[in-house]
Motif scaffolding. Structure first.
Motif, short mmCIF file in Angstrom:
data_model
loop_
_atom_site.label_atom_id
_atom_site.label_comp_id
_atom_site.label_asym_id
_atom_site.label_seq_id
_atom_site.Cartn_x
_atom_site.Cartn_y
_atom_site.Cartn_z
N TYR A 39 46.01 8.54 26.33
CA TYR A 39 45.37 7.22 26.46
C TYR A 39 44.28 7.31 27.52
N LYS A 89 42.97 2.72 25.54
CA LYS A 89 43.14 2.96 24.11
C LYS A 89 43.65 4.38 23.86
N GLU A 90 44.30 4.53 22.71
CA GLU A 90 44.81 5.85 22.36
C GLU A 90 43.67 6.78 22.01
N VAL A 99 52.88 0.94 26.24
CA VAL A 99 51.77 0.85 27.20
C VAL A 99 52.20 0.25 28.54
#
Length: 304
Positions: free
Chosen positions: A80, A84-85, A101
C-alpha cells in the motif's frame, strides 16, 4: 500535478526495491517475537501485523513480503502507498490477498502448501521506518481415515500381516499401532506427491494371533490424529455350510426335468404298446405253424 504523481511513484518503487535488497542481508529467523499462525489447505490464513496506526493510511507505506531464502529477493504479497493498494505483487498471490487498512492484518485465501513460510509486515511513515513484524505460517491438510487390510481371515492361530494406509495429508505424519491398548511402533513409508502437495503413508504390522485382539492404526500430524480400528476374532469362524444353489440353477434343473419327462414318458408308452401288439399276434403265428406242421406230418400233437 503529473510531475508530482510521477515523482511519488518513482519514490515508492525506489523504497520498495531498497527493502527487497535489504531483505537479502537480514536473517528473519533471528527474530524472537515471530508470531505462529496455522491454516488448513483451502481455508483463509490470518496474519496479524499488530501495529497501531498513528496517522491516516495515506501517510504510510505498507509492505507484506514472504521470505524465500538467503540471497533471494522476498516475494511481495501486498503493498500500500498513498492510501491505495499497489499493483506490485507476486503472481502467486494475485487475487488471493487482502489487508485490513486499520490493523494491517493480512488475509490469504485458498491457502495451499506452497504458502507455508515466514512473512514480514514492514511499516514506513513519511519514508521513515516505523517497525516490522514477522509471522510464520504453518499449513496443514487432514489425512484420510486409515484403511486396515488383513492378509487373511484368522480362523486358527497364525501370524498375520496387517497393512495400514492413509493419504492426502500435510505435513509429513508418523504412524503407530495399538494392540489391545498397547503401543507398537513399526516401520512405515511416507511419500510426498508433488501433484496434490500431500503425503501418502503406509505401514505393516506382523502379529501372532491366538486369541481375540483389537488392533488400532493411528496417524499423527501437526498435533492432530486420525485413526481406525479392526477387531480380529479367533474361534468364531465356523465351517460354513455349502451355500444353497442359486435360483437360476434350480429353475434350469426344473426345466430339464420337465423336458426329459415329456420325452421319456411318451417314448416308454409307445414301446410298451408295441410290445403288447407283438405279443397279441404270437398265438396266430403258432396256430398257423401248427396247421402247417400237421399237414406235413411233422408233429405228433392231436386236436380234439
Amino acid at each position: 500535478m503529473m510531475y508530482t504523481q510521477k515523482r511519488e511513484l518513482m519514490f515508492s518503487t525506489t523504497v520498495l526495491k531498497w527493502f527487497l535488497w535489504l531483505g537479502l542481508f537480514v536473517l528473519p529467523f533471528g527474530c524472537s517475537d515471530t508470531v505462529q499462525v496455522t491454516a488448513k489447505v483451502g481455508d483463509v490464513a490470518t496474519l496479524p501485523c499488530n501495529y497501531k496506526m498513528q496517522q491516516p493510511l495515506a501517510s504510510y507505506m505498507i509492505y507484506w513480503q514472504k521470505y524465500v531464502g538467503p540471497a533471494i529477493s522476498d516475494l511481495v504479497v501486498i503493498a500500500y502507498s498513498n492510501g491505495k493498494e499497489n499493483t506490485v505483487k507476486d503472481i502467486h498471490f494475485q487475487n488471493r490477498t487482502k489487508m485490513d487498512v486499520k490493523t494491517l492484518t493480512l488475509w490469504i485465501s485458498s491457502v495451499n502448501v506452497s504458502d507455508e513460510g515466514k512473512y514480514r509486515c514492514i511499516i514506513l511513515l513519511n519514508g521513515e521506518h516505523k517497525g516490522d513484524k514477522w509471522v510464520h505460517l504453518s499449513v496443514s491438510a487432514d489425512y484420510r481415515k486409515p484403511v486396515i487390510h488383513v492378509s487373511h481371515n484368522p480362523c486358527s492361530p497364525a501370524q498375520l500381516t496387517l497393512t495400514c494406509s492413509s493419504h492426502g495429508g500435510y505435513p509429513e505424519a508418523t504412524m503407530s499401532w495399538l494392540v489391545n491398548n498397547e503401543t507398537v511402533l513399526c516401520p512405515y513409508t511416507s511419500i510426498y506427491d508433488n501433484g496434490s502437495e500431500s503425503f501418502n503413508i503406509t505401514g505393516n504390522l506382523k502379529q501372532n494371533v491366538s486369541e481375540d485382539i483389537l488392533v488400532q492404526c493411528r496417524i499423527h500430524y501437526s498435533g492432530l490424529q486420525v485413526s481406525s480400528e479392526h477387531h480380529l476374532s479367533i474361534g468364531k469362524c465356523l465351517n460354513p455350510s455349502p451355500p444353497p444353489p442359486p435360483h437360476g440353477f434350480i429353475t434350469a434343473s426344473i426345466v430339464i426335468l420337465v423336458v426329459l419327462a415329456l420325452v421319456i414318458v411318451p417314448t416308454t408308452f409307445l414301446r410298451c404298446r408295441r410290445r403288447k401288439h407283438v405279443t397279441s399276434h404270437q398265438p396266430v403265428a403258432t396256430s398257423e405253424m401248427t396247421s402247417q406242421q400237421l399237414s406235413n406230418g411233422t408233429s405228433e400233437a392231436t386236436c380234439a
